[in-house]
Design an enzyme around this catalytic site. Sequence first.
Site, PDB file in Angstrom:
ATOM      1  N   ARG A 142       0.817  -1.222   0.000  1.00 23.89           N
ATOM      2  CA  ARG A 142       0.000   0.000   0.000  1.00 23.89           C
ATOM      3  C   ARG A 142       0.849   1.270   0.000  1.00 23.89           C
ATOM      4  O   ARG A 142       0.401   2.315   0.477  1.00 23.89           O
ATOM      5  CB  ARG A 142      -0.980   0.020   1.187  1.00 23.89           C
ATOM      6  CG  ARG A 142      -2.049  -1.066   1.081  1.00 23.89           C
ATOM      7  CD  ARG A 142      -3.098  -0.899   2.163  1.00 23.89           C
ATOM      8  NE  ARG A 142      -4.037  -2.021   2.141  1.00 23.89           N
ATOM      9  CZ  ARG A 142      -4.726  -2.445   3.185  1.00 23.89           C
ATOM     10  NH1 ARG A 142      -4.583  -1.854   4.356  1.00 23.89           N
ATOM     11  NH2 ARG A 142      -5.560  -3.459   3.087  1.00 23.89           N
ATOM     12  N   ASP A 175      -6.436  -3.141  -7.635  1.00 26.38           N
ATOM     13  CA  ASP A 175      -7.178  -3.727  -6.521  1.00 26.38           C
ATOM     14  C   ASP A 175      -7.328  -5.220  -6.782  1.00 26.38           C
ATOM     15  O   ASP A 175      -7.427  -5.644  -7.944  1.00 26.38           O
ATOM     16  CB  ASP A 175      -8.562  -3.073  -6.399  1.00 26.38           C
ATOM     17  CG  ASP A 175      -9.260  -3.448  -5.112  1.00 26.38           C
ATOM     18  OD1 ASP A 175      -8.952  -2.828  -4.083  1.00 26.38           O
ATOM     19  OD2 ASP A 175     -10.095  -4.373  -5.125  1.00 26.38           O
ATOM     20  N   ARG A 179      -2.828   6.489   0.401  1.00 25.59           N
ATOM     21  CA  ARG A 179      -3.288   7.652   1.157  1.00 25.59           C
ATOM     22  C   ARG A 179      -2.258   8.295   2.069  1.00 25.59           C
ATOM     23  O   ARG A 179      -2.484   9.374   2.581  1.00 25.59           O
ATOM     24  CB  ARG A 179      -4.522   7.257   1.980  1.00 25.59           C
ATOM     25  CG  ARG A 179      -5.748   7.018   1.108  1.00 25.59           C
ATOM     26  CD  ARG A 179      -6.920   6.501   1.920  1.00 25.59           C
ATOM     27  NE  ARG A 179      -6.707   5.112   2.320  1.00 25.59           N
ATOM     28  CZ  ARG A 179      -7.548   4.435   3.108  1.00 25.59           C
ATOM     29  NH1 ARG A 179      -8.624   5.031   3.578  1.00 25.59           N
ATOM     30  NH2 ARG A 179      -7.312   3.186   3.418  1.00 25.59           N
ATOM     31  N   TYR A 230     -14.925 -12.648  -0.826  1.00 27.23           N
ATOM     32  CA  TYR A 230     -15.650 -11.424  -1.191  1.00 27.23           C
ATOM     33  C   TYR A 230     -16.818 -11.726  -2.125  1.00 27.23           C
ATOM     34  O   TYR A 230     -17.897 -11.129  -2.006  1.00 27.23           O
ATOM     35  CB  TYR A 230     -14.704 -10.427  -1.870  1.00 27.23           C
ATOM     36  CG  TYR A 230     -13.861  -9.630  -0.916  1.00 27.23           C
ATOM     37  CD1 TYR A 230     -14.432  -8.642  -0.106  1.00 27.23           C
ATOM     38  CD2 TYR A 230     -12.495  -9.839  -0.811  1.00 27.23           C
ATOM     39  CE1 TYR A 230     -13.665  -7.893   0.766  1.00 27.23           C
ATOM     40  CE2 TYR A 230     -11.715  -9.097   0.063  1.00 27.23           C
ATOM     41  CZ  TYR A 230     -12.308  -8.120   0.847  1.00 27.23           C
ATOM     42  OH  TYR A 230     -11.557  -7.378   1.711  1.00 27.23           O
ATOM     43  N   ARG A 289      -6.282  11.565  -6.449  1.00 24.97           N
ATOM     44  CA  ARG A 289      -7.549  10.906  -6.114  1.00 24.97           C
ATOM     45  C   ARG A 289      -8.708  11.898  -6.135  1.00 24.97           C
ATOM     46  O   ARG A 289      -9.815  11.565  -6.585  1.00 24.97           O
ATOM     47  CB  ARG A 289      -7.408  10.252  -4.731  1.00 24.97           C
ATOM     48  CG  ARG A 289      -8.689   9.747  -4.086  1.00 24.97           C
ATOM     49  CD  ARG A 289      -9.192   8.447  -4.685  1.00 24.97           C
ATOM     50  NE  ARG A 289     -10.399   8.010  -4.010  1.00 24.97           N
ATOM     51  CZ  ARG A 289     -10.437   7.120  -3.033  1.00 24.97           C
ATOM     52  NH1 ARG A 289      -9.325   6.553  -2.600  1.00 24.97           N
ATOM     53  NH2 ARG A 289     -11.575   6.762  -2.490  1.00 24.97           N
TER      54      ARG A 289
END
Length: 348
Positions: A26, A76, A30, A153, A39
Amino acid sequence: MQLKNDLLLRAARGEQVERTPVWLMRQAGRILPEYREVRSSVSGFIELAQTPSLAAEVTLQPVDLLGVDAAIIFSDILVIPEAMGLPYEMIEKRGPRFPDTVSSAADLDKLRIADGVDDLSYVIEAIKITKKALNGRVPLIGFAGAPWTIFAYMVEGSGSKTFSKSRAMLYQEPVLAERLLDMITKSTINYLKAQIAAGADIVQIFDSWAGILPPDHYQKYALKYISEICDAITEVPVTVFAKGAFFAREEMAKLNCETIGLDWNMGIAESRSLIGDQKTLQGNLDPAALYGSAAEVEAATKRMLDQFGAGRHIANLGHGVYPDIDPEKVKVFINTVKEYSSQLRDNV
Protein backbone atom coordinates in the site's frame (compact mmCIF):
# COMPACT_ATOMS: atom_id res chain seq x y z
CA MET A 1 15.39 -3.24 -20.45
CA GLN A 2 18.36 -3.42 -18.09
CA LEU A 3 17.35 -2.55 -14.53
CA LYS A 4 19.49 0.04 -12.75
CA ASN A 5 18.32 -1.34 -9.38
CA ASP A 6 17.55 -5.05 -9.44
CA LEU A 7 18.05 -5.69 -5.70
CA LEU A 8 14.49 -6.94 -5.23
CA LEU A 9 14.78 -9.53 -7.98
CA ARG A 10 18.20 -10.73 -6.86
CA ALA A 11 17.00 -11.01 -3.25
CA ALA A 12 13.91 -12.95 -4.36
CA ARG A 13 16.08 -15.39 -6.30
CA GLY A 14 18.49 -15.81 -3.38
CA GLU A 15 21.39 -14.12 -5.15
CA GLN A 16 24.03 -11.91 -3.53
CA VAL A 17 22.85 -8.40 -2.64
CA GLU A 18 24.77 -5.39 -1.30
CA ARG A 19 21.90 -4.50 1.03
CA THR A 20 18.35 -5.55 1.80
CA PRO A 21 15.79 -4.23 -0.72
CA VAL A 22 12.77 -2.44 0.74
CA TRP A 23 9.25 -1.56 -0.38
CA LEU A 24 5.85 -1.29 1.35
CA MET A 25 2.49 -2.83 0.74
CA ARG A 26 0.00 0.00 0.00
CA GLN A 27 2.90 2.38 -0.59
CA ALA A 28 0.95 3.94 -3.49
CA GLY A 29 -1.87 5.43 -1.49
CA ARG A 30 -3.29 7.65 1.16
CA ILE A 31 -0.09 8.32 3.12
CA LEU A 32 1.03 10.62 0.29
CA PRO A 33 -0.56 14.06 -0.18
CA GLU A 34 0.37 13.77 -3.85
CA TYR A 35 -1.81 10.64 -4.10
CA ARG A 36 -4.74 12.39 -2.39
CA GLU A 37 -4.47 15.22 -4.89
CA VAL A 38 -4.74 12.83 -7.84
CA ARG A 39 -7.55 10.91 -6.11
CA SER A 40 -9.55 14.11 -5.60
CA SER A 41 -9.47 14.77 -9.36
CA VAL A 42 -11.70 11.75 -10.06
CA SER A 43 -14.95 10.33 -8.70
CA GLY A 44 -13.24 7.76 -6.49
CA PHE A 45 -10.95 4.77 -6.16
CA ILE A 46 -12.42 2.70 -9.00
CA GLU A 47 -12.18 5.50 -11.58
CA LEU A 48 -8.58 6.12 -10.50
CA ALA A 49 -7.68 2.43 -10.84
CA GLN A 50 -9.42 2.24 -14.23
CA THR A 51 -7.67 5.31 -15.69
CA PRO A 52 -4.29 3.94 -16.83
CA SER A 53 -2.42 7.25 -16.93
CA LEU A 54 -3.50 8.14 -13.39
CA ALA A 55 -2.91 4.63 -12.04
CA ALA A 56 0.60 4.83 -13.47
CA GLU A 57 1.14 8.26 -11.92
CA VAL A 58 0.30 7.11 -8.40
CA THR A 59 2.31 3.89 -8.91
CA LEU A 60 5.40 6.01 -9.59
CA GLN A 61 4.93 8.41 -6.66
CA PRO A 62 6.53 6.21 -3.94
CA VAL A 63 9.58 5.59 -6.13
CA ASP A 64 10.10 9.33 -6.57
CA LEU A 65 9.02 10.49 -3.11
CA LEU A 66 9.97 7.68 -0.73
CA GLY A 67 12.92 5.99 -2.43
CA VAL A 68 11.59 2.42 -2.38
CA ASP A 69 13.32 -0.33 -4.34
CA ALA A 70 10.22 -1.34 -6.31
CA ALA A 71 6.98 0.03 -7.69
CA ILE A 72 3.76 -1.97 -7.30
CA ILE A 73 1.05 -1.32 -9.85
CA PHE A 74 -1.88 0.65 -8.43
CA SER A 75 -4.93 -1.57 -8.69
CA ASP A 76 -7.18 -3.73 -6.52
CA ILE A 77 -7.51 -7.45 -5.91
CA LEU A 78 -11.24 -7.24 -6.71
CA VAL A 79 -10.74 -6.53 -10.39
CA ILE A 80 -10.81 -10.31 -10.91
CA PRO A 81 -14.45 -10.82 -9.81
CA GLU A 82 -15.43 -7.87 -11.98
CA ALA A 83 -13.61 -9.36 -14.97
CA MET A 84 -15.44 -12.63 -14.30
CA GLY A 85 -18.80 -10.84 -14.45
CA LEU A 86 -19.38 -9.82 -10.84
CA PRO A 87 -18.89 -6.04 -10.56
CA TYR A 88 -18.21 -4.26 -7.27
CA GLU A 89 -18.53 -0.80 -5.78
CA MET A 90 -16.10 0.96 -3.45
CA ILE A 91 -18.02 2.66 -0.65
CA GLU A 92 -16.12 5.55 0.94
CA LYS A 93 -14.91 4.71 4.46
CA ARG A 94 -16.62 1.30 4.30
CA GLY A 95 -14.77 -0.60 1.60
CA PRO A 96 -15.89 -2.83 -1.27
CA ARG A 97 -19.44 -4.04 -1.82
CA PHE A 98 -20.82 -6.48 -4.39
CA PRO A 99 -24.45 -5.78 -5.38
CA ASP A 100 -24.72 -9.44 -6.47
CA THR A 101 -23.04 -12.43 -4.87
CA VAL A 102 -22.49 -16.12 -5.60
CA SER A 103 -24.69 -18.46 -3.58
CA SER A 104 -25.84 -21.08 -6.10
CA ALA A 105 -24.86 -22.97 -9.23
CA ALA A 106 -27.13 -20.64 -11.20
CA ASP A 107 -25.08 -17.67 -9.99
CA LEU A 108 -21.90 -19.45 -10.99
CA ASP A 109 -23.24 -20.18 -14.47
CA LYS A 110 -23.47 -16.43 -15.10
CA LEU A 111 -19.72 -16.00 -14.58
CA ARG A 112 -16.83 -16.60 -16.97
CA ILE A 113 -13.11 -17.24 -16.70
CA ALA A 114 -11.38 -13.91 -17.27
CA ASP A 115 -8.79 -13.79 -20.05
CA GLY A 116 -6.66 -11.22 -18.20
CA VAL A 117 -5.94 -9.12 -21.29
CA ASP A 118 -9.18 -7.77 -22.75
CA ASP A 119 -11.14 -8.10 -19.49
CA LEU A 120 -8.53 -6.10 -17.58
CA SER A 121 -7.06 -3.97 -20.34
CA TYR A 122 -6.89 -0.87 -18.10
CA VAL A 123 -4.50 -2.62 -15.68
CA ILE A 124 -2.39 -3.95 -18.55
CA GLU A 125 -2.19 -0.48 -20.09
CA ALA A 126 -1.25 1.05 -16.72
CA ILE A 127 1.60 -1.46 -16.42
CA LYS A 128 2.90 -0.57 -19.88
CA ILE A 129 2.79 3.16 -19.12
CA THR A 130 4.45 2.66 -15.73
CA LYS A 131 7.16 0.41 -17.14
CA LYS A 132 8.07 2.99 -19.76
CA ALA A 133 8.11 5.83 -17.21
CA LEU A 134 10.24 3.85 -14.76
CA ASN A 135 12.87 3.49 -17.48
CA GLY A 136 14.56 0.67 -15.58
CA ARG A 137 14.98 2.56 -12.29
CA VAL A 138 13.41 -0.21 -10.18
CA PRO A 139 11.40 -3.40 -10.81
CA LEU A 140 7.62 -3.30 -11.19
CA ILE A 141 5.54 -5.63 -9.02
CA GLY A 142 2.30 -7.07 -10.39
CA PHE A 143 -0.22 -8.72 -8.09
CA ALA A 144 -3.51 -10.52 -7.62
CA GLY A 145 -5.63 -11.71 -4.76
CA ALA A 146 -5.41 -15.36 -3.76
CA PRO A 147 -8.41 -17.49 -4.80
CA TRP A 148 -9.72 -17.99 -1.25
CA THR A 149 -9.69 -14.25 -0.50
CA ILE A 150 -11.44 -13.45 -3.80
CA PHE A 151 -13.95 -16.25 -3.16
CA ALA A 152 -14.70 -14.80 0.29
CA TYR A 153 -15.65 -11.42 -1.19
CA MET A 154 -17.67 -12.94 -4.04
CA VAL A 155 -19.78 -15.06 -1.67
CA GLU A 156 -20.01 -12.61 1.23
CA GLY A 157 -20.55 -9.46 -0.83
CA SER A 158 -18.31 -7.27 1.35
CA GLY A 159 -15.71 -7.40 4.06
CA SER A 160 -16.74 -9.23 7.22
CA LYS A 161 -15.49 -10.06 10.70
CA THR A 162 -16.41 -13.73 10.28
CA PHE A 163 -16.97 -14.39 6.55
CA SER A 164 -19.55 -16.89 7.80
CA LYS A 165 -21.39 -17.20 4.45
CA SER A 166 -18.15 -18.01 2.65
CA ARG A 167 -17.03 -20.47 5.27
CA ALA A 168 -20.49 -22.06 5.41
CA MET A 169 -20.32 -22.79 1.69
CA LEU A 170 -17.16 -24.85 2.24
CA TYR A 171 -19.15 -27.11 4.59
CA GLN A 172 -22.54 -27.05 2.86
CA GLU A 173 -21.66 -26.82 -0.85
CA PRO A 174 -18.05 -28.02 -1.23
CA VAL A 175 -18.46 -28.97 -4.90
CA LEU A 176 -19.86 -25.53 -5.74
CA ALA A 177 -17.09 -23.90 -3.72
CA GLU A 178 -14.41 -25.82 -5.59
CA ARG A 179 -15.96 -24.90 -8.95
CA LEU A 180 -15.81 -21.22 -8.06
CA LEU A 181 -12.27 -21.49 -6.68
CA ASP A 182 -11.17 -23.23 -9.87
CA MET A 183 -12.65 -20.46 -12.03
CA ILE A 184 -10.96 -17.80 -9.91
CA THR A 185 -7.64 -19.67 -10.11
CA LYS A 186 -7.74 -19.94 -13.90
CA SER A 187 -8.73 -16.25 -14.17
CA THR A 188 -5.88 -15.26 -11.86
CA ILE A 189 -3.29 -17.23 -13.82
CA ASN A 190 -4.45 -15.53 -17.03
CA TYR A 191 -4.33 -12.14 -15.33
CA LEU A 192 -0.85 -12.56 -13.84
CA LYS A 193 0.54 -13.82 -17.14
CA ALA A 194 -0.93 -10.77 -18.87
CA GLN A 195 0.71 -8.50 -16.27
CA ILE A 196 4.05 -10.22 -16.84
CA ALA A 197 3.73 -9.91 -20.64
CA ALA A 198 3.03 -6.19 -20.16
CA GLY A 199 6.18 -5.70 -18.07
CA ALA A 200 5.74 -6.88 -14.45
CA ASP A 201 9.13 -8.13 -13.18
CA ILE A 202 7.79 -10.05 -10.16
CA VAL A 203 4.28 -10.86 -8.92
CA GLN A 204 2.72 -11.17 -5.48
CA ILE A 205 -0.32 -13.19 -4.41
CA PHE A 206 -2.24 -11.61 -1.52
CA ASP A 207 -4.25 -13.97 0.69
CA SER A 208 -5.71 -11.31 2.97
CA TRP A 209 -8.23 -13.60 4.68
CA ALA A 210 -6.03 -16.69 5.06
CA GLY A 211 -6.14 -16.53 8.85
CA ILE A 212 -9.89 -17.10 9.20
CA LEU A 213 -9.77 -20.70 7.94
CA PRO A 214 -8.88 -23.75 10.04
CA PRO A 215 -5.70 -25.51 8.89
CA ASP A 216 -7.44 -28.38 7.08
CA HIS A 217 -9.68 -26.01 5.12
CA TYR A 218 -6.76 -23.73 4.36
CA GLN A 219 -4.90 -26.66 2.86
CA LYS A 220 -7.89 -27.83 0.79
CA TYR A 221 -9.54 -24.56 -0.24
CA ALA A 222 -6.68 -22.06 -0.28
CA LEU A 223 -3.15 -23.42 -0.47
CA LYS A 224 -4.09 -25.95 -3.16
CA TYR A 225 -5.12 -23.15 -5.51
CA ILE A 226 -2.20 -20.90 -4.61
CA SER A 227 0.04 -23.84 -5.48
CA GLU A 228 -1.61 -24.12 -8.90
CA ILE A 229 -0.89 -20.45 -9.55
CA CYS A 230 2.73 -20.77 -8.41
CA ASP A 231 3.23 -23.78 -10.67
CA ALA A 232 1.80 -21.89 -13.65
CA ILE A 233 3.87 -18.71 -13.24
CA THR A 234 7.35 -19.62 -14.45
CA GLU A 235 8.36 -16.36 -16.14
CA VAL A 236 9.20 -14.23 -13.07
CA PRO A 237 9.68 -14.68 -9.30
CA VAL A 238 6.52 -15.16 -7.22
CA THR A 239 5.81 -13.94 -3.69
CA VAL A 240 3.02 -15.42 -1.55
CA PHE A 241 1.69 -13.34 1.34
CA ALA A 242 -0.94 -15.11 3.44
CA LYS A 243 -1.95 -12.95 6.38
CA GLY A 244 -2.64 -14.94 9.53
CA ALA A 245 -1.64 -18.31 8.08
CA PHE A 246 0.99 -18.96 10.76
CA PHE A 247 -0.14 -22.61 10.86
CA ALA A 248 0.68 -23.14 7.18
CA ARG A 249 4.29 -21.95 7.07
CA GLU A 250 5.79 -25.43 6.72
CA GLU A 251 3.37 -26.24 3.89
CA MET A 252 4.06 -22.88 2.24
CA ALA A 253 7.74 -23.78 2.11
CA LYS A 254 6.78 -26.44 -0.45
CA LEU A 255 5.19 -23.91 -2.82
CA ASN A 256 6.87 -23.31 -6.17
CA CYS A 257 7.54 -19.67 -5.30
CA GLU A 258 10.62 -17.65 -4.41
CA THR A 259 9.38 -15.50 -1.52
CA ILE A 260 7.08 -15.99 1.47
CA GLY A 261 5.66 -12.85 3.08
CA LEU A 262 5.37 -12.77 6.87
CA ASP A 263 2.81 -10.75 8.79
CA TRP A 264 3.92 -8.98 11.96
CA ASN A 265 2.62 -11.76 14.23
CA MET A 266 4.89 -14.38 12.69
CA GLY A 267 8.12 -14.79 14.60
CA ILE A 268 11.13 -14.32 12.35
CA ALA A 269 13.40 -17.03 13.79
CA GLU A 270 10.51 -19.50 14.03
CA SER A 271 9.45 -18.72 10.45
CA ARG A 272 12.96 -19.24 9.13
CA SER A 273 13.14 -22.56 10.97
CA LEU A 274 9.78 -23.73 9.60
CA ILE A 275 10.26 -22.45 6.05
CA GLY A 276 13.96 -23.19 5.69
CA ASP A 277 16.65 -21.27 3.87
CA GLN A 278 15.55 -22.02 0.30
CA LYS A 279 12.95 -19.24 0.31
CA THR A 280 13.35 -15.49 0.66
CA LEU A 281 11.32 -14.05 3.54
CA GLN A 282 9.54 -10.71 3.17
CA GLY A 283 8.42 -8.41 5.95
CA ASN A 284 7.57 -7.94 8.67
CA LEU A 285 7.65 -4.80 10.83
CA ASP A 286 4.40 -4.06 12.65
CA PRO A 287 2.81 -1.22 10.62
CA ALA A 288 1.84 0.46 13.91
CA ALA A 289 5.55 0.78 14.78
CA LEU A 290 5.60 3.68 12.32
CA TYR A 291 3.44 5.70 14.74
CA GLY A 292 6.49 5.95 17.02
CA SER A 293 9.07 8.72 17.03
CA ALA A 294 11.75 8.76 14.34
CA ALA A 295 14.22 7.28 16.83
CA GLU A 296 11.74 4.54 17.78
CA VAL A 297 11.06 3.69 14.13
CA GLU A 298 14.79 3.47 13.49
CA ALA A 299 15.33 1.23 16.53
CA ALA A 300 12.40 -1.07 15.62
CA THR A 301 13.66 -1.38 12.05
CA LYS A 302 17.17 -2.28 13.24
CA ARG A 303 15.76 -4.94 15.59
CA MET A 304 13.85 -6.46 12.69
CA LEU A 305 16.93 -6.47 10.46
CA ASP A 306 19.06 -8.02 13.21
CA GLN A 307 16.58 -10.90 13.44
CA PHE A 308 16.58 -11.52 9.69
CA GLY A 309 20.38 -11.21 9.58
CA ALA A 310 22.22 -11.56 6.30
CA GLY A 311 19.95 -14.33 4.96
CA ARG A 312 17.44 -14.07 2.12
CA HIS A 313 15.24 -11.09 2.99
CA ILE A 314 13.11 -8.35 1.42
CA ALA A 315 12.21 -5.66 3.97
CA ASN A 316 8.57 -4.65 4.23
CA LEU A 317 5.86 -4.17 6.81
CA GLY A 318 3.80 -7.09 8.11
CA HIS A 319 0.80 -5.68 6.23
CA GLY A 320 -0.10 -2.53 4.29
CA VAL A 321 1.00 0.85 5.60
CA TYR A 322 -1.86 2.57 7.47
CA PRO A 323 -3.31 5.65 5.74
CA ASP A 324 -2.65 8.07 8.63
CA ILE A 325 1.05 7.23 8.98
CA ASP A 326 3.40 10.21 8.54
CA PRO A 327 5.33 9.80 5.26
CA GLU A 328 8.42 11.07 7.07
CA LYS A 329 8.29 8.03 9.37
CA VAL A 330 8.03 5.81 6.30
CA LYS A 331 11.19 7.46 4.98
CA VAL A 332 12.94 6.73 8.30
CA PHE A 333 12.00 3.05 7.90
CA ILE A 334 13.21 2.93 4.29
CA ASN A 335 16.45 4.82 4.92
CA THR A 336 17.26 2.74 8.01
CA VAL A 337 16.83 -0.46 6.02
CA LYS A 338 19.16 0.84 3.32
CA GLU A 339 21.88 2.09 5.65
CA TYR A 340 21.77 -0.53 8.42
CA SER A 341 21.40 -3.58 6.18
CA SER A 342 24.41 -2.41 4.19
CA GLN A 343 26.44 -2.23 7.42
CA LEU A 344 25.24 -5.67 8.50
CA ARG A 345 26.35 -7.25 5.24
CA ASP A 346 29.72 -5.45 5.36
CA ASN A 347 30.28 -7.02 8.78
CA VAL A 348 29.46 -10.58 7.73
